[in-house]
Scaffold this active site. Structure first.
Site, PDB file in Angstrom:
ATOM      1  N   ARG A 165       0.845  -1.205   0.000  1.00  0.00           N
ATOM      2  CA  ARG A 165       0.000   0.000   0.000  1.00  0.00           C
ATOM      3  C   ARG A 165       0.872   1.244   0.000  1.00  0.00           C
ATOM      4  O   ARG A 165       0.604   2.213  -0.712  1.00  0.00           O
ATOM      5  CB  ARG A 165      -0.919   0.016   1.224  1.00  0.00           C
ATOM      6  CG  ARG A 165      -2.028  -1.011   1.226  1.00  0.00           C
ATOM      7  CD  ARG A 165      -2.889  -0.827   2.454  1.00  0.00           C
ATOM      8  NE  ARG A 165      -3.906  -1.856   2.563  1.00  0.00           N
ATOM      9  CZ  ARG A 165      -3.720  -3.020   3.191  1.00  0.00           C
ATOM     10  NH1 ARG A 165      -2.544  -3.283   3.745  1.00  0.00           N
ATOM     11  NH2 ARG A 165      -4.694  -3.911   3.260  1.00  0.00           N
ATOM     12  N   ILE A 166       1.908   1.217   0.833  1.00  0.00           N
ATOM     13  CA  ILE A 166       2.771   2.393   0.934  1.00  0.00           C
ATOM     14  C   ILE A 166       3.589   2.549  -0.337  1.00  0.00           C
ATOM     15  O   ILE A 166       3.730   3.658  -0.867  1.00  0.00           O
ATOM     16  CB  ILE A 166       3.677   2.293   2.176  1.00  0.00           C
ATOM     17  CG1 ILE A 166       2.813   2.292   3.448  1.00  0.00           C
ATOM     18  CG2 ILE A 166       4.680   3.440   2.211  1.00  0.00           C
ATOM     19  CD1 ILE A 166       3.570   1.944   4.710  1.00  0.00           C
ATOM     20  N   ALA A 245       9.968   0.745   6.185  1.00  0.00           N
ATOM     21  CA  ALA A 245       9.174  -0.484   6.279  1.00  0.00           C
ATOM     22  C   ALA A 245       9.416  -1.164   7.628  1.00  0.00           C
ATOM     23  O   ALA A 245       8.738  -0.861   8.610  1.00  0.00           O
ATOM     24  CB  ALA A 245       9.518  -1.408   5.116  1.00  0.00           C
ATOM     25  N   ARG A 246      10.377  -2.050   7.674  1.00  0.00           N
ATOM     26  CA  ARG A 246      10.778  -2.729   8.908  1.00  0.00           C
ATOM     27  C   ARG A 246      12.304  -2.796   8.928  1.00  0.00           C
ATOM     28  O   ARG A 246      12.944  -3.031   7.900  1.00  0.00           O
ATOM     29  CB  ARG A 246      10.187  -4.137   8.997  1.00  0.00           C
ATOM     30  CG  ARG A 246       8.666  -4.190   9.129  1.00  0.00           C
ATOM     31  CD  ARG A 246       8.209  -3.656  10.491  1.00  0.00           C
ATOM     32  NE  ARG A 246       6.763  -3.794  10.690  1.00  0.00           N
ATOM     33  CZ  ARG A 246       5.874  -2.864  10.403  1.00  0.00           C
ATOM     34  NH1 ARG A 246       6.280  -1.714   9.888  1.00  0.00           N
ATOM     35  NH2 ARG A 246       4.590  -3.059  10.631  1.00  0.00           N
ATOM     36  N   ASP A 269      13.874   5.305   9.146  1.00  0.00           N
ATOM     37  CA  ASP A 269      12.838   5.586  10.150  1.00  0.00           C
ATOM     38  C   ASP A 269      12.573   4.347  10.992  1.00  0.00           C
ATOM     39  O   ASP A 269      11.906   4.422  12.021  1.00  0.00           O
ATOM     40  CB  ASP A 269      11.545   6.047   9.476  1.00  0.00           C
ATOM     41  CG  ASP A 269      10.521   6.526  10.484  1.00  0.00           C
ATOM     42  OD1 ASP A 269      10.858   7.410  11.291  1.00  0.00           O
ATOM     43  OD2 ASP A 269       9.386   6.007  10.486  1.00  0.00           O
ATOM     44  N   GLU A 274      15.050  -2.125  17.356  1.00  0.00           N
ATOM     45  CA  GLU A 274      14.326  -0.871  17.519  1.00  0.00           C
ATOM     46  C   GLU A 274      13.818  -0.783  18.948  1.00  0.00           C
ATOM     47  O   GLU A 274      13.059  -1.668  19.369  1.00  0.00           O
ATOM     48  CB  GLU A 274      13.169  -0.806  16.535  1.00  0.00           C
ATOM     49  CG  GLU A 274      12.569   0.567  16.395  1.00  0.00           C
ATOM     50  CD  GLU A 274      11.578   0.653  15.246  1.00  0.00           C
ATOM     51  OE1 GLU A 274      11.804   1.454  14.330  1.00  0.00           O
ATOM     52  OE2 GLU A 274      10.589  -0.113  15.277  1.00  0.00           O
ATOM     53  N   HIS A 293      10.914   6.190  14.138  1.00  0.00           N
ATOM     54  CA  HIS A 293       9.689   5.512  13.711  1.00  0.00           C
ATOM     55  C   HIS A 293       8.495   6.474  13.769  1.00  0.00           C
ATOM     56  O   HIS A 293       7.452   6.174  14.360  1.00  0.00           O
ATOM     57  CB  HIS A 293       9.428   4.282  14.590  1.00  0.00           C
ATOM     58  CG  HIS A 293       8.608   3.239  13.891  1.00  0.00           C
ATOM     59  ND1 HIS A 293       8.815   1.887  14.026  1.00  0.00           N
ATOM     60  CD2 HIS A 293       7.565   3.352  13.034  1.00  0.00           C
ATOM     61  CE1 HIS A 293       7.945   1.208  13.296  1.00  0.00           C
ATOM     62  NE2 HIS A 293       7.174   2.090  12.682  1.00  0.00           N
ATOM     63  N   LEU A 294       8.650   7.595  13.110  1.00  0.00           N
ATOM     64  CA  LEU A 294       7.576   8.604  13.133  1.00  0.00           C
ATOM     65  C   LEU A 294       6.950   8.856  11.774  1.00  0.00           C
ATOM     66  O   LEU A 294       6.092   9.731  11.636  1.00  0.00           O
ATOM     67  CB  LEU A 294       8.092   9.920  13.727  1.00  0.00           C
ATOM     68  CG  LEU A 294       9.337  10.584  13.154  1.00  0.00           C
ATOM     69  CD1 LEU A 294       9.131  11.198  11.791  1.00  0.00           C
ATOM     70  CD2 LEU A 294       9.820  11.665  14.125  1.00  0.00           C
TER      71      LEU A 294
END
Length: 335
Positions: A165-166, A245-246, A269, A274, A293-294
């Protein structure tokens, strides 16, 4: 007048006012009989027994408890779960679909700010803005007027890893700009890429030819360290790697080694682990730009997620199909 379905919030209580500010909450309550003061963080709490017994709709979000057989047994009237965040992997179980319970997600709404963040970083790195800012801060001297060679966004090549989707939203947002965008995704064929308006390339070719590589694939056993030492070595000198993503999709040890040469830059990000340990070299490398992660929904963007749920509730109340149903068969290929 048809009575509104009984509904219950199931998430971390602190998130409810962020996701459902007064105007969005009013719209949700026009379709559902839901009490914003009653938020279930533990669905096994005996005090919720009577509420669960009459609940038809669960409005879930970050912090939602796992919806296993025992919980679903306690909610025999449940017919839909409307999730006010992205992935449902953290709480959804196969039992939901076995019982015919519809599940909807606001993942499409949450994709918007991540794609916007990615677009901003692509354009800013094209101007070498982050490095230029650091040089100006250090030298405290304006370099003078004149054309700066080697920068700019005209014809810059952007490689998108993953038509999630992203990833698809990033491709959409990049269309107005004079950029050459390509895609790699093992689940997309030539026709699918053509429908998105981009050429489909093997991963290695995309890495070799892109000035910017942006990662939007899901985290699965197959995608762990999808971008590792070999892949980073394929990237052209001066290229930028963006990961929203991850963290585990990128081999951080290999990335740090590559960044230390100064050949590449990275905008992360998400990281692995994490959060990063305080002594991670990524904090100090001048060609690494780390954000906490924002990229996903923050602040007033959270209301977009609540609005997505309110719209799904309106469809249910009108007897219509959900606009964003979760496909259990595709979950393993999604973030």
């Amino acid at each position: 007048m048809t009575p509104r379905p009984h509904a219950l919030f199931a998430m971390s209580a602190e998130n409810v006012p962020q996701l459902f500010p007064p105007d969005v909450l009013a719209r949700l309550r026009a379709s559902l009989d839901i009490d914003p003061a009653l938020v279930a963080e533990d669905l096994t709490d005996p005090r919720l027994r009577d509420v669960l017994a009459r609940t038809e709709i669960l409005v879930t979000g970050w912090g939602c408890p796992r919806l296993d057989a025992a919980v679903l047994d306690a909610a025999p009237k449940l017919r839909a779960v409307l999730h006010s965040a992205g992935s449902v992997k953290g709480f959804a179980t196969p039992e939901l679909w076995r019982r015919g319970i519809a599940v909807s997600s606001a993942a499409a709404a949450n994709a918007v700010p991540v794609a916007e963040y990615t677009l901003a970083m692509i354009l800013l790195t094209g101007k070498d803005l982050l490095a230029a800012r650091d040089r100006l801060r250090t030298e405290r001297a304006f370099p003078g007027w004149g054309l700066v060679p080697g920068i700019g966004n005209h014809g810059r090549r952007v490689g998108v890893i993953g038509a999630s989707r992203i990833g698809r939203k990033v491709i959409e947002l990049l269309r107005p700009f004079d950029l050459a965008v390509s895609l790699t995704d093992p689940y997309v064929d030539e026709a699918g890429a053509a429908a998105l308006g981009v050429p489909l390339l093997p991963l290695d070719d995309l890495l070799r030819t892109s000035d910017v590589v942006t990662v939007h694939a899901p985290e699965t056993p197959e995608t762990r360290h999808l971008v590792g030492r070999r892949e980073l070595a394929l990237m052209r000198d001066g290229a930028v790697l963006i990961n929203t993503a991850r963290g585990a999709l990128v081999d951080h040890e290999a990335l740090i080694a590559e960044l230390r040469t100064g050949r590449l830059s990275a905008i992360l990000d998400v990281t692995d682990p994490e959060p990063l340990p305080a002594d991670s070299p990524l904090f100090d490398l001048p060609n690494a730009f780390i954000t906490p992660h924002l990229a996903g929904s923050q602040g007033n963007e959270a209301a977009r997620l609540g609005l997505a749920v309110a719209r799904e509730a309106e469809r249910l109340a009108a007897g219509e199909e959900l606009a964003h149903p979760v496909d259990p068969g595709a979950l393993e290929r999604e973030a």
